[in-house]
Motif scaffolding. Structure first.
Motif, PDB file in Angstrom:
ATOM      1  N   UNK A   1       0.825  -1.190   0.000  1.00 49.77           N
ATOM      2  CA  UNK A   1       0.000   0.000   0.000  1.00 49.77           C
ATOM      3  C   UNK A   1       0.867   1.250   0.000  1.00 49.77           C
ATOM      4  N   UNK A   2       1.942   1.245   0.742  1.00 52.41           N
ATOM      5  CA  UNK A   2       2.766   2.449   0.852  1.00 52.41           C
ATOM      6  C   UNK A   2       3.630   2.610  -0.386  1.00 52.41           C
ATOM      7  N   UNK A   3       3.473   3.711  -1.058  1.00 51.11           N
ATOM      8  CA  UNK A   3       4.360   4.089  -2.141  1.00 51.11           C
ATOM      9  C   UNK A   3       4.443   5.607  -2.151  1.00 51.11           C
ATOM     10  N   UNK A   4       5.142   6.156  -3.131  1.00 50.38           N
ATOM     11  CA  UNK A   4       5.363   7.596  -3.163  1.00 50.38           C
ATOM     12  C   UNK A   4       4.074   8.391  -3.318  1.00 50.38           C
ATOM     13  N   UNK A   5       3.096   7.858  -4.041  1.00 49.28           N
ATOM     14  CA  UNK A   5       1.873   8.591  -4.329  1.00 49.28           C
ATOM     15  C   UNK A   5       0.775   8.370  -3.295  1.00 49.28           C
ATOM     16  N   UNK A   6       0.772   7.258  -2.626  1.00 51.77           N
ATOM     17  CA  UNK A   6      -0.276   6.937  -1.677  1.00 51.77           C
ATOM     18  C   UNK A   6       0.081   7.490  -0.300  1.00 51.77           C
ATOM     19  N   UNK A   7      -0.809   8.315   0.258  1.00 54.05           N
ATOM     20  CA  UNK A   7      -0.510   8.851   1.592  1.00 54.05           C
ATOM     21  C   UNK A   7      -0.614   7.769   2.658  1.00 54.05           C
ATOM     22  N   UNK A   8       0.037   8.015   3.775  1.00 57.07           N
ATOM     23  CA  UNK A   8      -0.107   7.105   4.911  1.00 57.07           C
ATOM     24  C   UNK A   8      -1.545   7.186   5.413  1.00 57.07           C
ATOM     25  N   UNK A   9      -1.913   6.244   6.263  1.00 56.96           N
ATOM     26  CA  UNK A   9      -3.257   6.267   6.845  1.00 56.96           C
ATOM     27  C   UNK A   9      -3.498   7.598   7.552  1.00 56.96           C
ATOM     28  N   UNK A  10      -2.533   8.022   8.346  1.00 59.11           N
ATOM     29  CA  UNK A  10      -2.687   9.245   9.121  1.00 59.11           C
ATOM     30  C   UNK A  10      -2.819  10.470   8.219  1.00 59.11           C
ATOM     31  N   UNK A  11      -2.026  10.512   7.147  1.00 53.49           N
ATOM     32  CA  UNK A  11      -2.115  11.630   6.205  1.00 53.49           C
ATOM     33  C   UNK A  11      -3.475  11.657   5.515  1.00 53.49           C
ATOM     34  N   UNK A  12      -3.935  10.496   5.073  1.00 52.18           N
ATOM     35  CA  UNK A  12      -5.230  10.411   4.394  1.00 52.18           C
ATOM     36  C   UNK A  12      -6.359  10.791   5.342  1.00 52.18           C
ATOM     37  N   UNK A  13      -6.303  10.315   6.568  1.00 53.07           N
ATOM     38  CA  UNK A  13      -7.340  10.634   7.556  1.00 53.07           C
ATOM     39  C   UNK A  13      -7.365  12.134   7.846  1.00 53.07           C
ATOM     40  N   UNK A  14      -6.190  12.728   8.000  1.00 56.95           N
ATOM     41  CA  UNK A  14      -6.109  14.168   8.281  1.00 56.95           C
ATOM     42  C   UNK A  14      -6.659  14.983   7.116  1.00 56.95           C
ATOM     43  N   UNK A  15      -6.290  14.617   5.894  1.00 58.02           N
ATOM     44  CA  UNK A  15      -6.804  15.333   4.729  1.00 58.02           C
ATOM     45  C   UNK A  15      -8.304  15.140   4.591  1.00 58.02           C
ATOM     46  N   UNK A  16      -8.786  13.935   4.869  1.00 55.37           N
ATOM     47  CA  UNK A  16     -10.219  13.666   4.807  1.00 55.37           C
ATOM     48  C   UNK A  16     -10.968  14.536   5.815  1.00 55.37           C
ATOM     49  N   UNK A  17     -10.418  14.697   6.996  1.00 58.39           N
ATOM     50  CA  UNK A  17     -11.023  15.565   8.011  1.00 58.39           C
ATOM     51  C   UNK A  17     -11.125  16.999   7.495  1.00 58.39           C
ATOM     52  N   UNK A  18     -10.074  17.448   6.833  1.00 65.89           N
ATOM     53  CA  UNK A  18     -10.065  18.809   6.271  1.00 65.89           C
ATOM     54  C   UNK A  18     -11.086  18.945   5.145  1.00 65.89           C
ATOM     55  N   UNK A  19     -11.211  17.927   4.311  1.00 66.00           N
ATOM     56  CA  UNK A  19     -12.197  17.946   3.229  1.00 66.00           C
ATOM     57  C   UNK A  19     -13.600  18.068   3.811  1.00 66.00           C
ATOM     58  N   UNK A  20     -13.900  17.275   4.821  1.00 68.73           N
ATOM     59  CA  UNK A  20     -15.220  17.316   5.458  1.00 68.73           C
ATOM     60  C   UNK A  20     -15.469  18.692   6.066  1.00 68.73           C
ATOM     61  N   UNK A  21     -14.463  19.238   6.734  1.00 70.16           N
ATOM     62  CA  UNK A  21     -14.605  20.559   7.354  1.00 70.16           C
ATOM     63  C   UNK A  21     -14.944  21.612   6.300  1.00 70.16           C
ATOM     64  N   UNK A  22     -14.233  21.560   5.178  1.00 67.61           N
ATOM     65  CA  UNK A  22     -14.475  22.540   4.114  1.00 67.61           C
ATOM     66  C   UNK A  22     -15.859  22.377   3.494  1.00 67.61           C
ATOM     67  N   UNK A  23     -16.275  21.124   3.307  1.00 70.84           N
ATOM     68  CA  UNK A  23     -17.610  20.894   2.752  1.00 70.84           C
ATOM     69  C   UNK A  23     -18.692  21.375   3.716  1.00 70.84           C
ATOM     70  N   UNK A  24     -18.519  21.108   4.999  1.00 71.54           N
ATOM     71  CA  UNK A  24     -19.506  21.530   5.995  1.00 71.54           C
ATOM     72  C   UNK A  24     -19.556  23.040   6.147  1.00 71.54           C
TER      73      UNK A  24
END
Length: 74
Positions: A1-24
């Motif tokens: 799963x881990x490669x240069x393009x795929x974010x870590x779980x923590x990075x993806x979760x943090x970005x997802x939180x930001x996406x939700x915040x912006x949408x809300x």
């Protein structure tokens, strides 16, 4: 799963939180909202992939030690 393009779980979760915040928060155009929603869907899938991989590794480690499957009701 881990490669240069795929974010870590923590990075993806943090970005997802930001996406939700912006949408809300609103104030976005329909196009921006759709783009963010699609990014959120991709990030959620990445998080699920990481979690599924962790479940498989945990189950394998527990099986190796002779412990019951964590998904088993017994």
């Amino acid at each position: 799963m881990a490669d240069e393009k795929t974010p870590s779980y923590e990075q993806a979760r943090e970005e997802l939180t930001e996406v939700v915040r912006r949408l809300e928060a609103g104030g976005l155009t329909l196009e921006q909202s759709i783009e963010l929603w699609e990014r959120g869907e991709r990030l959620a899938a990445i998080c699920e992939e990481w979690l599924q991989g962790a479940r498989v590794k945990l189950a394998a480690a527990m099986a190796k030690r002779g412990q019951p499957d964590p998904d088993s009701p017994f």
